[in-house]
Design a protein around this motif. Sequence first.
Motif, PDB file in Angstrom:
ATOM      1  N   CYS A 145    -102.882  62.270 -72.168  1.00  0.00           N
ATOM      2  CA  CYS A 145    -104.206  62.878 -72.298  1.00  0.00           C
ATOM      3  C   CYS A 145    -104.108  64.392 -72.454  1.00  0.00           C
ATOM      4  O   CYS A 145    -104.865  64.993 -73.227  1.00  0.00           O
ATOM      5  N   ALA A 191    -102.991  65.080 -75.939  1.00  0.00           N
ATOM      6  CA  ALA A 191    -104.089  64.755 -76.856  1.00  0.00           C
ATOM      7  C   ALA A 191    -105.117  65.873 -76.899  1.00  0.00           C
ATOM      8  O   ALA A 191    -105.645  66.205 -77.970  1.00  0.00           O
ATOM      9  N   ASP A 192    -105.393  66.468 -75.749  1.00  0.00           N
ATOM     10  CA  ASP A 192    -106.352  67.571 -75.708  1.00  0.00           C
ATOM     11  C   ASP A 192    -105.925  68.715 -76.620  1.00  0.00           C
ATOM     12  O   ASP A 192    -106.750  69.410 -77.214  1.00  0.00           O
ATOM     13  N   ARG A 207    -108.660  54.322 -72.773  1.00  0.00           N
ATOM     14  CA  ARG A 207    -108.590  55.775 -72.906  1.00  0.00           C
ATOM     15  C   ARG A 207    -108.223  56.173 -74.330  1.00  0.00           C
ATOM     16  O   ARG A 207    -108.774  57.121 -74.887  1.00  0.00           O
ATOM     17  N   LEU A 237    -110.566  58.452 -76.679  1.00  0.00           N
ATOM     18  CA  LEU A 237    -110.111  59.728 -77.233  1.00  0.00           C
ATOM     19  C   LEU A 237    -110.141  59.722 -78.758  1.00  0.00           C
ATOM     20  O   LEU A 237    -110.344  60.763 -79.387  1.00  0.00           O
TER      21      LEU A 237
END
Length: 245
Positions: A97, A100-101, A158, A162
Amino acid sequence: MNSALRQCGHRQALAISRILNTTSRRYTTNTPRQTDGQKVRISILDHALTKVDQLGWTPAAIEQAATDLGYSPMALASRDGMPLIDHFMDRALDETCIEADDQLHEFDTPIDRIRFLCRVRLRQTRPYIRRWPEAAALLAQPGNVRVAMGQLSTLVSRMWYLAGDQSTQIDWHAKRSMLAAAYVASELYMCEDTSTDFSATWKFLDRRIEDMQGVEHTTTMAQTFGNQFSRNLFNILASRGYISQ
């Protein structure tokens, strides 16, 4: 194939087809509500990950980590390595995550984002890939399937979130089930991959993503992907000698 493994594989396939019935979790090691006991647990399990290559996904890895940090070797007593595997999967989701951000905005379509997210998550397993079949064998045991499916449910939910997925309810379930099967098949393929920088795994993953695009999103198709996952899991574990054929 022995009957216990056959039944286990069948349960896993059905669980994948119903994967979004499992409550998703979100893990972080930075929550201000952690107790001292939780902080100790996390520090021990983090250190235990450095022992996996030598000791595997075992209670011995956890005990050695506790000893190294000055705690009793029984501070996190466990009958098997499941707490360590569960911790790693939580950590890997966190790291996925975070990456990915930083980079997800570079991809234009949901399916390209899914491909990127799968690659990022698979790279989290790379340092442990030699020992990962041991983890897969533990996760496949009937008593651990609920944990395995909970982790997989959280991961694929998730990923689609995303990626910006906005499916209808029926597609929502089917797409996540197929992604779960595609991801796990790629992870198991990675265990056997001897190509440079896992290039064969990335090609295998690309084919699985293309397969997802090329089929109608139905519950029947999701079950088909789940059954393929179960067969792949059995074959990999049998080839490594973790189970008998």
